[in-house]
Design a protein around this motif. Sequence first.
Motif, PDB file in Angstrom:
ATOM      1  N   PHE A 114       0.820  -1.205   0.000  1.00  0.00           N
ATOM      2  CA  PHE A 114       0.000   0.000   0.000  1.00  0.00           C
ATOM      3  C   PHE A 114       0.861   1.265   0.000  1.00  0.00           C
ATOM      4  O   PHE A 114       0.611   2.205  -0.751  1.00  0.00           O
ATOM      5  N   ILE A 115       1.877   1.269   0.847  1.00  0.00           N
ATOM      6  CA  ILE A 115       2.676   2.477   1.070  1.00  0.00           C
ATOM      7  C   ILE A 115       3.700   2.706  -0.046  1.00  0.00           C
ATOM      8  O   ILE A 115       4.137   3.827  -0.298  1.00  0.00           O
ATOM      9  N   TYR A 116       4.070   1.621  -0.760  1.00  0.00           N
ATOM     10  CA  TYR A 116       5.035   1.693  -1.870  1.00  0.00           C
ATOM     11  C   TYR A 116       6.371   2.242  -1.380  1.00  0.00           C
ATOM     12  O   TYR A 116       6.905   1.803  -0.378  1.00  0.00           O
ATOM     13  N   ASN A 117       6.898   3.242  -2.078  1.00  0.00           N
ATOM     14  CA  ASN A 117       8.255   3.716  -1.778  1.00  0.00           C
ATOM     15  C   ASN A 117       8.297   4.922  -0.837  1.00  0.00           C
ATOM     16  O   ASN A 117       9.340   5.537  -0.657  1.00  0.00           O
ATOM     17  N   GLU A 118       7.193   5.269  -0.223  1.00  0.00           N
ATOM     18  CA  GLU A 118       7.203   6.412   0.707  1.00  0.00           C
ATOM     19  C   GLU A 118       8.015   6.112   1.965  1.00  0.00           C
ATOM     20  O   GLU A 118       8.586   7.001   2.576  1.00  0.00           O
ATOM     21  N   ILE A 119       8.021   4.843   2.356  1.00  0.00           N
ATOM     22  CA  ILE A 119       8.841   4.382   3.472  1.00  0.00           C
ATOM     23  C   ILE A 119       9.525   3.104   3.005  1.00  0.00           C
ATOM     24  O   ILE A 119       8.852   2.186   2.515  1.00  0.00           O
ATOM     25  N   SER A 120      10.838   3.029   3.121  1.00  0.00           N
ATOM     26  CA  SER A 120      11.551   1.831   2.668  1.00  0.00           C
ATOM     27  C   SER A 120      11.078   0.612   3.449  1.00  0.00           C
ATOM     28  O   SER A 120      10.665   0.731   4.619  1.00  0.00           O
ATOM     29  N   LYS A 121      11.163  -0.561   2.823  1.00  0.00           N
ATOM     30  CA  LYS A 121      10.704  -1.780   3.483  1.00  0.00           C
ATOM     31  C   LYS A 121      11.507  -2.066   4.752  1.00  0.00           C
ATOM     32  O   LYS A 121      10.959  -2.538   5.762  1.00  0.00           O
ATOM     33  N   GLU A 122      12.795  -1.739   4.719  1.00  0.00           N
ATOM     34  CA  GLU A 122      13.653  -1.951   5.885  1.00  0.00           C
ATOM     35  C   GLU A 122      13.204  -1.077   7.060  1.00  0.00           C
ATOM     36  O   GLU A 122      13.088  -1.538   8.201  1.00  0.00           O
ATOM     37  N   LYS A 123      12.906   0.183   6.775  1.00  0.00           N
ATOM     38  CA  LYS A 123      12.446   1.106   7.813  1.00  0.00           C
ATOM     39  C   LYS A 123      11.043   0.725   8.289  1.00  0.00           C
ATOM     40  O   LYS A 123      10.737   0.776   9.491  1.00  0.00           O
ATOM     41  N   LEU A 124      10.206   0.331   7.339  1.00  0.00           N
ATOM     42  CA  LEU A 124       8.839  -0.077   7.677  1.00  0.00           C
ATOM     43  C   LEU A 124       8.849  -1.286   8.598  1.00  0.00           C
ATOM     44  O   LEU A 124       8.076  -1.354   9.569  1.00  0.00           O
ATOM     45  N   TYR A 125       9.738  -2.234   8.334  1.00  0.00           N
ATOM     46  CA  TYR A 125       9.854  -3.435   9.173  1.00  0.00           C
ATOM     47  C   TYR A 125      10.133  -3.048  10.632  1.00  0.00           C
ATOM     48  O   TYR A 125       9.526  -3.593  11.558  1.00  0.00           O
ATOM     49  N   LYS A 126      11.036  -2.095  10.824  1.00  0.00           N
ATOM     50  CA  LYS A 126      11.389  -1.656  12.179  1.00  0.00           C
ATOM     51  C   LYS A 126      10.184  -1.039  12.888  1.00  0.00           C
ATOM     52  O   LYS A 126       9.956  -1.273  14.077  1.00  0.00           O
ATOM     53  N   HIS A 127       9.420  -0.242  12.137  1.00  0.00           N
ATOM     54  CA  HIS A 127       8.229   0.385  12.721  1.00  0.00           C
ATOM     55  C   HIS A 127       7.161  -0.658  13.057  1.00  0.00           C
ATOM     56  O   HIS A 127       6.518  -0.589  14.110  1.00  0.00           O
TER      57      HIS A 127
END
Length: 429
Positions: free
Chosen positions: A62-75
């Motif tokens: 959904f979020i695509y490239n607005e937040i990197s997958k690596e950063k999103l994982y941490k959140h």
Amino acid sequence: MKLYNLKNHNEKVNFATAVKLGLGQKQGLFFPVELPVIKPIELSEILKMDFITRSTEILSKFIYNEISKEKLYKHVKKAFSFKHPLKIKITKNISCFELFHGPTLAFKDFGARFMAQMILSLNKENESVTILTATSGDTGAAVAHAFYKMKNVRVIILYPKGKISELQEKLFCTLGKNIKTISINGSFDDCQKLVKEAFNDKKLKESIGLNSANSINISRLLAQICYYFEAFSLIPKEKRNNLVIAVPCGNFGNLTAGLLAKSIGLPIKSFIACTNANDTVPRFLNEGKWDPKQTISTISNAMDISQPNNWPRIEELFNRKKWNLKELRFGSVSDNITKTTLQEIFKLGYVSEPHAAIAYRLLKDQLKEDEFGLFLGTAHPAKFKDTVEKILQNKILLPDELKYRINSPLLSYNINPDFNILKKFLIKE
């Protein structure tokens, strides 16, 4: 991720803006321009993932490239850092999917904590935010604890005085610091109306950096999609083609999330929209007329909502997917039947609470012989201790989360449902 305003399709924003605004122009809800598609081959791989990895994968679509997958994982890992949902067998073909193992003992911990992480990630340094939200019981605690002591974030929670359980109130009205709570002399719909009026005041909104943590905020809604995939992964493979999920409904955010999960590729056969006596949606689906009535107080207080905010999103999704609303199962349950259902479940060896009991009742009544049913356990029975103990004639032990709060003093303010009074509070506090 691009989203459009349901009341003005020309207003389009990215995910970050939608999270920060909460609502669009004319109090319109944001909805994804594009819905991702998960094909069966990909779904098979996603279902093998652990809960955090899978949730990151789904949210990234959904979020695509607005937040990197690596950063999103941490959140996601930080947001969902509590016991994951459990599937508890009740009968041969019915199980409860427990979503109440978070810090405030309710399913809303998922959405509120993810939203807090998104605010933390997307806000500029030293940018102040005021979170204004209304609660009919569980949202308040989830939001309060998610944002508690967060730098540059002020949280103001409105709730109907005397219409939530004592323990629900204790969970979020005893924190203090950056959490302000206001009991309103009225119903939840009055609280919700005040929130909408605040968002409609452009000058106020800009001056205090107003945002909302109700399920109207897209970040909360997306987070809730994740646990439907977890539910599906826990179902035996031979029963997955005939899965029916019964959802206790108040503001209809939980059901919206489930339908979004289905829309992107999770093959859930059917959902049941379950309400108490506040049955605006069941009457609409039955008669085709939208006719909200005055809110009635029930023992399932978190569902005491006559004008559910998220219903326009459900209608939009059905239109977009060319689904027929007549295929959505539904029903409403009185307090008396809720009580006898709680006793029925107790005899089966399980202690439940009023909201989940409503979902169980409608699921059992509507489930076909070849179907497998899940009803959502949205809150811990201890949050409704007095009510449940009286009905079941059985003591309920308080979890630690409630033990630590039971004797704490309430720090709430009290006002009439008058926007001018609320506005002064928002500016001064």
